[in-house]
Design a protein around this motif. Structure first.
Motif, short mmCIF file in Angstrom:
data_model
loop_
_atom_site.label_atom_id
_atom_site.label_comp_id
_atom_site.label_asym_id
_atom_site.label_seq_id
_atom_site.Cartn_x
_atom_site.Cartn_y
_atom_site.Cartn_z
N ARG A 90 5.17 -1.40 -0.59
CA ARG A 90 3.69 -0.80 -1.46
C ARG A 90 3.30 0.88 -0.83
O ARG A 90 3.18 1.81 -1.83
CB ARG A 90 2.43 -1.13 -1.84
N PHE A 91 3.28 1.07 0.46
CA PHE A 91 3.08 2.19 0.89
C PHE A 91 3.68 3.54 0.94
O PHE A 91 3.62 4.21 1.14
CB PHE A 91 2.56 1.64 3.08
N ASN A 106 4.29 4.44 -2.31
CA ASN A 106 2.92 4.94 -3.15
C ASN A 106 2.29 4.22 -3.97
O ASN A 106 1.79 4.75 -4.85
CB ASN A 106 2.85 6.67 -3.73
N LYS A 141 -0.43 1.21 -4.28
CA LYS A 141 -1.51 0.49 -3.62
C LYS A 141 -2.26 -0.87 -4.28
O LYS A 141 -1.93 -0.71 -5.98
CB LYS A 141 -2.87 1.41 -3.25
N ASP A 195 -1.19 -1.39 3.37
CA ASP A 195 -1.30 -1.53 2.03
C ASP A 195 -2.35 -2.72 2.73
O ASP A 195 -2.71 -3.40 1.91
CB ASP A 195 -1.31 -2.12 1.50
#
Length: 207
Positions: A27-28, A31, A33, A70
């Protein structure tokens, strides 16, 4: 996303804990979150915490474990020291995290372009920094592939030492803590390494 409770923490296996970190890093990197109400998490964790992992990482300002994976409040124990090296207090923190607080995973997280690793490769001597960097020297010693330019300007050499340092630290955790070693042997926890790439944001795991 809700904070972990005693029940959700207890239901996790070490493998699932690792999967949470892998998905969080994905996810990080993309981008994306997870939705969290941080103030709500403050309230939810005010009476207790149930982190699923303990992460030993560098103090480098670009390597915050909570951001890289995240995660929110109460999710991970974050242990930070230059060069992600080990000492007795850090080992005690890991034992607390796993034996007393129920964490299922220990991750030793190094990163590319690490100033501590480069400093050790350059034989920097400066006050208490010298003592800290000496803990990286075993990782330099076992790097036998590089025959020339064994210094902090040689990217290949530094990268090799960085990975060695992660591997050695993981092994030190297992050798120096019979408590954690036994927990891993019984399947209660996993102790692994990982490398964070400052250029891409991707974590490569060494299982």
């Amino acid at each position: 996303m809700k904070t972990h409770t005693k029940d959700t923490q207890k239901s996790l296996t070490p493998e699932l804990a690792l999967e949470i970190l892998k998905k969080g890093n994905e996810r990080f990197v993309n981008n994306i979150k997870a939705h969290r109400n941080l103030l709500e998490q403050v309230n939810e964790t005010s009476s207790g915490q149930f982190p699923f992992a303990a992460i030993l990482s560098c103090i480098d300002s670009r390597t915050s474990a909570e951001l890289i994976f995240d995660q929110g409040l109460g999710d991970v124990f974050s242990i930070r020291i230059a060069g992600n090296i080990l000492n007795d207090d850090i080992l005690g923190s890991m034992e607390f995290a796993c034996k007393l607080a129920g964490s299922k995973l220990i991750l030793v997280l190094g990163h590319t372009k690490c100033g501590a690793i480069e400093g050790a490769c350059n034989n920097i001597e400066l006050g208490h920094v010298t003592t800290l960097l000496n803990k990286v020297k075993p990782a330099i010693k076992v790097e036998t592939k590089t025959l020339s330019e064994r210094n902090g300007k040689n990217k290949t050499f530094v990268d090799n030492v960085t990975i060695n340092n992660i591997t050695i630290t993981v092994q030190q955790v297992k050798e120096q803590s019979p408590l954690l070693s036994e927990m891993e042997k019984s399947g209660e926890i996993k102790i692994i390494g990982g490398l964070y790439d400052l250029d891409t944001g991707i974590v490569e795991f060494y299982e």
